[in-house]
Design an enzyme around this catalytic site. Structure first.
Site, PDB file in Angstrom:
ATOM      1  N   ASP A  38       0.825  -1.227   0.000  1.00 34.16           N
ATOM      2  CA  ASP A  38       0.000   0.000   0.000  1.00 34.16           C
ATOM      3  C   ASP A  38       0.853   1.268   0.000  1.00 34.16           C
ATOM      4  O   ASP A  38       0.601   2.194  -0.763  1.00 34.16           O
ATOM      5  CB  ASP A  38      -1.057   0.001   1.122  1.00 34.16           C
ATOM      6  CG  ASP A  38      -0.535  -0.050   2.543  1.00 34.16           C
ATOM      7  OD1 ASP A  38       0.670  -0.298   2.743  1.00 34.16           O
ATOM      8  OD2 ASP A  38      -1.352   0.171   3.469  1.00 34.16           O
ATOM      9  N   GLY A 124      -3.371  -6.158  19.187  1.00 32.94           N
ATOM     10  CA  GLY A 124      -2.015  -6.483  18.749  1.00 32.94           C
ATOM     11  C   GLY A 124      -1.957  -7.688  17.820  1.00 32.94           C
ATOM     12  O   GLY A 124      -0.900  -8.281  17.615  1.00 32.94           O
ATOM     13  N   GLY A 126      -2.721  -7.676  14.616  1.00 36.19           N
ATOM     14  CA  GLY A 126      -2.530  -7.301  13.217  1.00 36.19           C
ATOM     15  C   GLY A 126      -3.842  -7.299  12.447  1.00 36.19           C
ATOM     16  O   GLY A 126      -3.856  -7.428  11.226  1.00 36.19           O
ATOM     17  N   GLU A 163      -2.690   8.595  12.221  1.00 36.15           N
ATOM     18  CA  GLU A 163      -1.721   7.585  12.668  1.00 36.15           C
ATOM     19  C   GLU A 163      -0.298   8.008  12.295  1.00 36.15           C
ATOM     20  O   GLU A 163       0.642   7.857  13.075  1.00 36.15           O
ATOM     21  CB  GLU A 163      -2.069   6.217  12.067  1.00 36.15           C
ATOM     22  CG  GLU A 163      -1.136   5.137  12.533  1.00 36.15           C
ATOM     23  CD  GLU A 163      -1.797   3.819  12.858  1.00 36.15           C
ATOM     24  OE1 GLU A 163      -3.030   3.728  12.873  1.00 36.15           O
ATOM     25  OE2 GLU A 163      -1.044   2.870  13.112  1.00 36.15           O
ATOM     26  N   ASP A 175      -5.596  -0.058   5.913  1.00 37.05           N
ATOM     27  CA  ASP A 175      -6.433  -0.438   7.058  1.00 37.05           C
ATOM     28  C   ASP A 175      -7.608   0.522   7.224  1.00 37.05           C
ATOM     29  O   ASP A 175      -8.746   0.113   7.430  1.00 37.05           O
ATOM     30  CB  ASP A 175      -5.591  -0.444   8.344  1.00 37.05           C
ATOM     31  CG  ASP A 175      -4.384  -1.342   8.226  1.00 37.05           C
ATOM     32  OD1 ASP A 175      -4.342  -2.148   7.277  1.00 37.05           O
ATOM     33  OD2 ASP A 175      -3.485  -1.237   9.070  1.00 37.05           O
ATOM     34  N   TYR A 225       8.634  -1.724  10.869  1.00 38.65           N
ATOM     35  CA  TYR A 225       7.740  -1.313   9.777  1.00 38.65           C
ATOM     36  C   TYR A 225       8.308  -0.062   9.105  1.00 38.65           C
ATOM     37  O   TYR A 225       8.441   0.004   7.881  1.00 38.65           O
ATOM     38  CB  TYR A 225       6.341  -1.033  10.360  1.00 38.65           C
ATOM     39  CG  TYR A 225       5.309  -0.668   9.333  1.00 38.65           C
ATOM     40  CD1 TYR A 225       4.512  -1.637   8.740  1.00 38.65           C
ATOM     41  CD2 TYR A 225       5.115   0.663   8.945  1.00 38.65           C
ATOM     42  CE1 TYR A 225       3.554  -1.302   7.792  1.00 38.65           C
ATOM     43  CE2 TYR A 225       4.167   1.006   8.003  1.00 38.65           C
ATOM     44  CZ  TYR A 225       3.396   0.018   7.430  1.00 38.65           C
ATOM     45  OH  TYR A 225       2.454   0.356   6.486  1.00 38.65           O
TER      46      TYR A 225
HETATM   47  C1  GLA Z   1      -0.058  -2.476   8.443  1.00 37.99           C
HETATM   48  C2  GLA Z   1      -0.248  -1.060   7.893  1.00 37.99           C
HETATM   49  C3  GLA Z   1      -0.846  -1.104   6.487  1.00 37.99           C
HETATM   50  C4  GLA Z   1      -0.064  -2.035   5.573  1.00 37.99           C
HETATM   51  C5  GLA Z   1       0.177  -3.391   6.244  1.00 37.99           C
HETATM   52  C6  GLA Z   1       1.103  -4.275   5.453  1.00 37.99           C
HETATM   53  O1  GLA Z   1      -1.305  -3.081   8.634  1.00 37.99           O
HETATM   54  O2  GLA Z   1      -1.069  -0.303   8.745  1.00 37.99           O
HETATM   55  O3  GLA Z   1      -0.902   0.207   5.960  1.00 37.99           O
HETATM   56  O4  GLA Z   1       1.146  -1.452   5.178  1.00 37.99           O
HETATM   57  O5  GLA Z   1       0.719  -3.247   7.550  1.00 37.99           O
HETATM   58  O6  GLA Z   1       0.520  -4.621   4.247  1.00 37.99           O
END
Ligand code: GLA
Length: 390
Positions: A38, A124, A126, A163, A175, A225
């Site tokens: 993304d 947490g 994901g 965020e 997300d 990340y």
């Molecule tokens: C997290 C981030 C998203 C995306 C995913 C990996 O969920 O918030 O924006 O980058 O990781 O695909």
């Protein structure tokens, strides 16, 4: 029933009053394929889940906002003119970040309210509990203080900025977009560069999406990340010695293979290879689903995980174990990690008849190999953020 119970808890938390309590809801999400694409202007294919975050709201006379959550002990009361202050390390930074981004667009909170958040997304894991807190705050403020001036896509972008700017995680748009735009029994095929999207029916003829939670605490996930994002930007900078790219999403795999050697650092090259190949897998998977070719869809899910393990290096022992054990079960046609990685969940495409066996056998093997107990949920694909009739 849920709403009735939540209202009772609201009254216990804040006391009763003759003012009405309004209720908003925003879901978590599971991404089916298209991971770490993304923020590279690529494609993703997430869907909204039926679990998420409820927000109960009631007007009060004093010019303060009261924040409480059924998921965390921390609660507070903040005067309306002090809402841009952060509260170090606390969950309230998610709603405060959203309030701050509204303020930047000229939309202010003008009256006091009491807020109670209640989420049933495993924290947490994901599955985007934070985006669901942001987006539920977004639809509440838009409705109550802006007369629904902003469209849902605009709100998704505003919540992403909350965020990025307030919480400090440099996440992409997936997300918040999935939480806002989700539709029951559909997944969202989203071009993260243009935000053009298509709602694709999830017809899985006899198969279900099973989410398996590693229950591994995600350590350093946010800093790792941001590190991956930096590596992708570095890859673009190297490739731009010969090209003129805005992001890796503009490259096709064959084109990338021909110029990959322009990226001198092998790790950075691998990161870029994941992004470019994952983008193609996402496009192919959506086509496979439209063609009712679930076996191909499952193979692409497997390819996605392998690339996230080998090239992007965001999986780890727990996620890999869950995926390896899942793939050994008859009736599983695809299994991969979902979300940012470094812990969190996997998603698997499982024959309905094999789900009970899947949960028992994968759960046991996972416990033997990691000492942890996994949780399993059969995904129920729901709608995006909305006000509920209360
Ligand atoms: C997290 C981030 C998203 C995306 C995913 C990996 O969920 O918030 O924006 O980058 O990781 O695909």
């Amino acid at each position: 029933m849920i709403i009735k119970n939540l209202k009772a808890i609201f009254n216990t938390t804040y006391g009763t009053s003759k003012e009405d309590v309004e209720v908003y809801f925003s879901p978590g999400r599971v991404n089916l394929i298209g991971e770490h694409t993304d923020y590279n202007g690529g494609f993703v294919f997430p869907c909204a889940l039926s679990f998420g975050t409820y927000l109960l709201v009631r007007n009060i006379e004093s010019r303060v906002i009261r924040f409480a959550s059924m998921n965390f002990d921390y609660h507070c009361e903040i005067p309306i003119d002090k809402l841009s202050h952060k509260v170090a390390g606390e969950w309230v930074n998610y709603p405060l970040g959203v309030i701050d981004e509204f303020r930047k667009t000229g939309i202010e909170i003008t009256k006091g309210v009491e807020l109670l958040f209640s989420g049933n997304i495993p924290d947490g894991a994901g599955l985007s509990s934070s985006a669901s807190v942001e987006t539920v705050t977004g639809i509440f403020i838009n409705e109550k203080f802006a007369n629904n001036k902003l469209g849902k896509e605009e709100l998704a972008k505003l919540c992403q900025r909350a965020e990025n700017n307030f919480v400090g995680v440099n996440c992409g748009i997936m997300d918040q977009f999935a939480a806002m735009m989700g539709k029951q029994n559909h997944a969202i095929f989203l071009n993260c560069d243009t935000l053009e999207y298509e709602l694709v029916p999830l017809s899985l003829s006899g198969y279900k999406l099973v989410i398996s939670n590693t229950n591994k605490k995600r350590q350093l996930a946010d800093s790792k990340y941001n590190e991956r994002r930096g590596e992708c930007e570095l890859a673009v900078a190297h490739l731009n010695e010969i090209l003129s790219l805005r992001n890796l999403g503009e490259l096709k795999l064959a084109e990338f293979e021909g110029i990959a050697n322009n990226i001198p650092d092998e790790t950075v090259r691998k990161r870029a290879r994941h992004v470019v190949s994952e983008d193609q897998r996402c496009i192919d998977a959506v086509q496979a689903l439209k063609n009712n070719d679930l076996v191909k869809f499952g193979n692409l899910m497997n390819g996605s995980h392998d690339s996230l393990r080998n090239d992007y290096e965001v999986t780890g022992h727990e996620l890999d174990t869950l995926v390896d054990e899942a793939r050994k079960i008859d009736g599983v046609i695809g299994s991969r990690m979902t979300g940012a990685g470094f812990g969190g969940c996997t998603v698997s495409l499982v024959d309905e008849k094999s789900i009970d066996k899947f949960i028992t056998v994968v759960g046991d093997a996972y416990h033997k190999k990691t000492g942890l107990n996994a949780d399993f949920y059969v995904a129920d694909v729901g709608d995006g953020a909305k006000k509920l009739n209360s």
